[in-house]
Design an enzyme around this catalytic site. Sequence first.
Site, PDB file in Angstrom:
ATOM      1  N   CYS A   1       4.356   9.277   0.243  1.00  0.00           N
ATOM      2  CA  CYS A   1       2.950   9.679   0.188  1.00  0.00           C
ATOM      3  C   CYS A   1       2.790  10.675  -0.958  1.00  0.00           C
ATOM      4  O   CYS A   1       3.571  11.626  -1.068  1.00  0.00           O
ATOM      5  CB  CYS A   1       2.538  10.320   1.515  1.00  0.00           C
TER       6      CYS A   1
ATOM      7  N   ASN B   1       9.195   3.988   3.818  1.00  0.00           N
ATOM      8  CA  ASN B   1       9.274   3.620   5.234  1.00  0.00           C
ATOM      9  C   ASN B   1      10.607   2.944   5.531  1.00  0.00           C
ATOM     10  O   ASN B   1      11.344   2.577   4.619  1.00  0.00           O
ATOM     11  CB  ASN B   1       8.182   2.605   5.580  1.00  0.00           C
TER      12      ASN B   1
ATOM     13  N   HIS C   1       8.948   7.045   8.212  1.00  0.00           N
ATOM     14  CA  HIS C   1       9.564   7.153   6.881  1.00  0.00           C
ATOM     15  C   HIS C   1      11.043   7.510   7.079  1.00  0.00           C
ATOM     16  O   HIS C   1      11.433   8.070   8.106  1.00  0.00           O
ATOM     17  CB  HIS C   1       8.807   8.186   6.035  1.00  0.00           C
TER      18      HIS C   1
ATOM     19  N   HIS D   1       5.343   4.313  12.684  1.00  0.00           N
ATOM     20  CA  HIS D   1       5.371   4.275  11.217  1.00  0.00           C
ATOM     21  C   HIS D   1       6.328   5.384  10.775  1.00  0.00           C
ATOM     22  O   HIS D   1       5.942   6.548  10.658  1.00  0.00           O
ATOM     23  CB  HIS D   1       3.933   4.532  10.732  1.00  0.00           C
TER      24      HIS D   1
ATOM     25  N   ARG E   1       0.843  -1.209   0.000  1.00  0.00           N
ATOM     26  CA  ARG E   1       0.000   0.000   0.000  1.00  0.00           C
ATOM     27  C   ARG E   1       0.880   1.261   0.000  1.00  0.00           C
ATOM     28  O   ARG E   1       1.009   1.943  -1.020  1.00  0.00           O
ATOM     29  CB  ARG E   1      -0.957  -0.046   1.208  1.00  0.00           C
ATOM     30  N   ASP E   2       1.521   1.536   1.118  1.00  0.00           N
ATOM     31  CA  ASP E   2       2.346   2.748   1.218  1.00  0.00           C
ATOM     32  C   ASP E   2       3.468   2.695   0.180  1.00  0.00           C
ATOM     33  O   ASP E   2       3.825   3.702  -0.440  1.00  0.00           O
ATOM     34  CB  ASP E   2       2.937   2.839   2.632  1.00  0.00           C
TER      35      ASP E   2
HETATM   36  P1  HMG Z   1     -13.169  14.183  -2.338  1.00  0.00           P
HETATM   37  O1  HMG Z   1     -12.841  14.578  -3.744  1.00  0.00           O
HETATM   38  O2  HMG Z   1     -13.328  15.280  -1.326  1.00  0.00           O
HETATM   39  O3  HMG Z   1     -14.410  13.200  -2.252  1.00  0.00           O
HETATM   40  O4  HMG Z   1     -12.015  13.205  -1.845  1.00  0.00           O
HETATM   41  P2  HMG Z   1     -15.913  13.351  -2.678  1.00  0.00           P
HETATM   42  O5  HMG Z   1     -16.693  12.693  -1.588  1.00  0.00           O
HETATM   43  O6  HMG Z   1     -16.222  14.774  -3.053  1.00  0.00           O
HETATM   44  O7  HMG Z   1     -15.966  12.441  -3.989  1.00  0.00           O
HETATM   45  C1  HMG Z   1     -15.331  12.815  -5.184  1.00  0.00           C
HETATM   46  C2  HMG Z   1     -15.355  11.619  -6.138  1.00  0.00           C
HETATM   47  O8  HMG Z   1     -14.577  10.554  -5.588  1.00  0.00           O
HETATM   48  C3  HMG Z   1     -16.753  11.046  -6.345  1.00  0.00           C
HETATM   49  O9  HMG Z   1     -16.784  10.489  -7.636  1.00  0.00           O
HETATM   50  C4  HMG Z   1     -16.806   9.921  -5.342  1.00  0.00           C
HETATM   51  O10 HMG Z   1     -17.723   8.911  -5.687  1.00  0.00           O
HETATM   52  C5  HMG Z   1     -15.381   9.386  -5.404  1.00  0.00           C
HETATM   53  P3  HMG Z   1     -17.501  11.269  -8.870  1.00  0.00           P
HETATM   54  O11 HMG Z   1     -18.901  11.512  -8.407  1.00  0.00           O
HETATM   55  O12 HMG Z   1     -16.699  12.543  -9.057  1.00  0.00           O
HETATM   56  O13 HMG Z   1     -17.373  10.314 -10.001  1.00  0.00           O
HETATM   57  N1  HMG Z   1     -14.967   8.740  -4.158  1.00  0.00           N
HETATM   58  C6  HMG Z   1     -14.506   7.488  -4.083  1.00  0.00           C
HETATM   59  N2  HMG Z   1     -14.300   6.560  -5.022  1.00  0.00           N
HETATM   60  C7  HMG Z   1     -13.821   5.367  -4.592  1.00  0.00           C
HETATM   61  N3  HMG Z   1     -13.527   5.088  -3.297  1.00  0.00           N
HETATM   62  C8  HMG Z   1     -13.720   6.011  -2.348  1.00  0.00           C
HETATM   63  C9  HMG Z   1     -14.235   7.273  -2.726  1.00  0.00           C
HETATM   64  N4  HMG Z   1     -14.534   8.391  -2.039  1.00  0.00           N
HETATM   65  C10 HMG Z   1     -14.994   9.281  -2.927  1.00  0.00           C
HETATM   66  N5  HMG Z   1     -13.424   5.740  -1.077  1.00  0.00           N
HETATM   67  C11 HMG Z   1     -11.179  11.427  -0.490  1.00  0.00           C
HETATM   68  C12 HMG Z   1     -11.973  12.719  -0.529  1.00  0.00           C
HETATM   69  C13 HMG Z   1     -10.906  11.102   0.959  1.00  0.00           C
HETATM   70  C14 HMG Z   1     -11.988  10.333  -1.137  1.00  0.00           C
HETATM   71  C15 HMG Z   1      -9.845  11.645  -1.275  1.00  0.00           C
HETATM   72  O14 HMG Z   1      -9.225  12.753  -0.751  1.00  0.00           O
HETATM   73  C16 HMG Z   1      -8.914  10.465  -1.204  1.00  0.00           C
HETATM   74  O15 HMG Z   1      -9.204   9.413  -1.768  1.00  0.00           O
HETATM   75  N6  HMG Z   1      -7.760  10.635  -0.544  1.00  0.00           N
HETATM   76  C17 HMG Z   1      -6.827   9.553  -0.360  1.00  0.00           C
HETATM   77  C18 HMG Z   1      -5.438  10.077  -0.379  1.00  0.00           C
HETATM   78  C19 HMG Z   1      -4.470   8.944  -0.109  1.00  0.00           C
HETATM   79  O16 HMG Z   1      -4.727   7.795  -0.396  1.00  0.00           O
HETATM   80  N7  HMG Z   1      -3.296   9.304   0.480  1.00  0.00           N
HETATM   81  C20 HMG Z   1      -2.292   8.344   0.791  1.00  0.00           C
HETATM   82  C21 HMG Z   1      -2.629   7.496   1.974  1.00  0.00           C
HETATM   83  S1  HMG Z   1      -2.297   8.268   3.539  1.00  0.00           S
HETATM   84  C22 HMG Z   1      -0.595   8.009   3.799  1.00  0.00           C
HETATM   85  O17 HMG Z   1       0.093   7.555   2.933  1.00  0.00           O
HETATM   86  C23 HMG Z   1      -0.048   8.295   5.156  1.00  0.00           C
HETATM   87  C24 HMG Z   1       0.218   7.017   5.972  1.00  0.00           C
HETATM   88  O18 HMG Z   1       1.098   6.146   5.287  1.00  0.00           O
HETATM   89  C25 HMG Z   1       0.822   7.390   7.334  1.00  0.00           C
HETATM   90  C26 HMG Z   1       2.031   8.328   7.229  1.00  0.00           C
HETATM   91  O19 HMG Z   1       3.006   7.986   6.551  1.00  0.00           O
HETATM   92  O20 HMG Z   1       1.950   9.402   7.821  1.00  0.00           O
HETATM   93  C27 HMG Z   1      -1.070   6.245   6.245  1.00  0.00           C
HETATM   94 MG    MG Z   2       3.267   6.288   5.282  1.00  0.00          MG
END
Ligand code: HMG
Ligand code: MG
Length: 323
Positions: A264, A273, A233, A231, A39-40
Site C-alpha cells: 500500500c 499479499n 499481507h 486479506h 489492484r493491490d
Molecule cells: P482528497 O484530496 O481529500 O479529495 O482525497 P478531494 O475531494 O479534496 O479532491 C481532490 C482532487 O482529487 C480533486 O481534483 C478531485 O476532483 C479529485 P482537483 O479539483 O484538485 O483537480 N478526486 C478524484 N479524482 C478521481 N477519482 C476520484 C476522486 N476523488 C477526488 N475518486 C481521496 C481523497 C479519497 C480521493 C484520496 O485520498 C484517494 O484517492 N485515496 C486513495 C488512496 C489509495 O488508493 N490507497 C490504496 C488503496 S487502500 C489499500 O491498499 C488497503 C487494502 O488493500 C486493504 C489492506 O491491505 O489493508 C484495500
Molecule cells: Mg492490501
Amino acid sequence: MIQLLKKFCTINLKSSRKCCTLMSGSIPCDVRIVEVGPRDGLQNEKQIVPTSVKINLINGLSAAGLKTIEVTSFVSPKWVPQMSDNSEILKNIIKYPGVSYPVLTPNLKGFEAAVCAGAEEISIFGAASESFSKKNINCTVTQSIDNFRPILKAALEKKIKVRGYISTVVGCPYEGPISPIKVAKIVEKFLDMGCYEISLGDTIGVGTPGSIKKLLDVVLKAADVDQIAVHYHDTYGQALPNILKSLEYGISVVDASVSGLGGCPYAKGASGNAATEDVVYMLNGMGVETGVDIEKLIDVGRYICHELHRNSDSKVNRAYKKI
Ligand code: HMG
Ligand code: MG
C-alpha cells in the site's frame, strides 16, 4: 487424497457450508479466492505499467479460473497515478461469465466513474486506525463512514454489490497494535450500511495466528462467518499460517495476489499479499476446491513478473517445474 478428504465432509450448521474435518479442526471444502494483484499488486509500482499489460494480466487470471478479480481502483490520480487508466481497464478486459470484476471506490466521484465504466461490484475501504485512515483517504474513520453511506445507498439502488475493506486490523504503521473491538465496531457499521462481505486487511502483515485468533474471536461475534473475508499481507511471512488459522474458523473467502505482488502506498515497507500460487498450492494439498488451474496461474505470475523485471515472490512459482 482429495477423495479421502471429501469422505470427511460434514455440514457446518452455523454457516450451512460444507466443511472438511481435518486434524486441526473444520475447514471449508471450497474457498473463493479474491485475486487482488491487478489492484493491490500494481498500485505500489513506481513505474507506470502499460494498460495493455494490466489487461493481459487480468485476462490471464480469468482464464486461470479465478472467480473474483479486483481489477483497478477509481481513486484520485494525484494520489495513486498507477490506477489512472481505471476506466480503460474496466472497459477493455474480457468479462468471463460467472466472474466478478470489483473495483475500489473511495467516494461518490469514484463510484460514478466506476459505474460509467461498467462496474457491477465495488469496494469501499476504511481503516480501524485513525492515523492510517487520514494518510490513506484523507479523513477520519467517522468521516469515512459518512462518506461511504451515499455510495452504499447509490450502489444498492443500482443493485451493485458492495464489499467493505477494513485496513490495519492487527497493527497500524503509525499507531501500533489495534484492538479487535475497534475492528468489530466497523464491521458492524459496514454490514448495517449494506456491505455483503467485509475483508479484514492486515495491511502491514504483522499478524500471527495468535493475533488473528484474538481478532476473529471478537469479529465473529459481530458478523456471520459467511460475511468475512481475509486479506493478509506477507511482510513477516505469516500470511499462509494466518489464512490457515482463518480457515479453521470456517472463513472461506481469501484475498491473494498473483506472485505476491503489492503493498500500500500509505504503508511504507509493507510487502504484497499472500501469493495466490502459494495459497492455491496449500489448498490443493488440503483437498480444498478453488476452481483455479495452478499451471495457468503460474504462467500468469511469470508473465507479470517478466513485465515488471523481477522475480516472483511466490515460493511455489519459483519452485514449480512443468513436468
Ligand atoms: P482528497 O484530496 O481529500 O479529495 O482525497 P478531494 O475531494 O479534496 O479532491 C481532490 C482532487 O482529487 C480533486 O481534483 C478531485 O476532483 C479529485 P482537483 O479539483 O484538485 O483537480 N478526486 C478524484 N479524482 C478521481 N477519482 C476520484 C476522486 N476523488 C477526488 N475518486 C481521496 C481523497 C479519497 C480521493 C484520496 O485520498 C484517494 O484517492 N485515496 C486513495 C488512496 C489509495 O488508493 N490507497 C490504496 C488503496 S487502500 C489499500 O491498499 C488497503 C487494502 O488493500 C486493504 C489492506 O491491505 O489493508 C484495500
Ligand atoms: Mg492490501
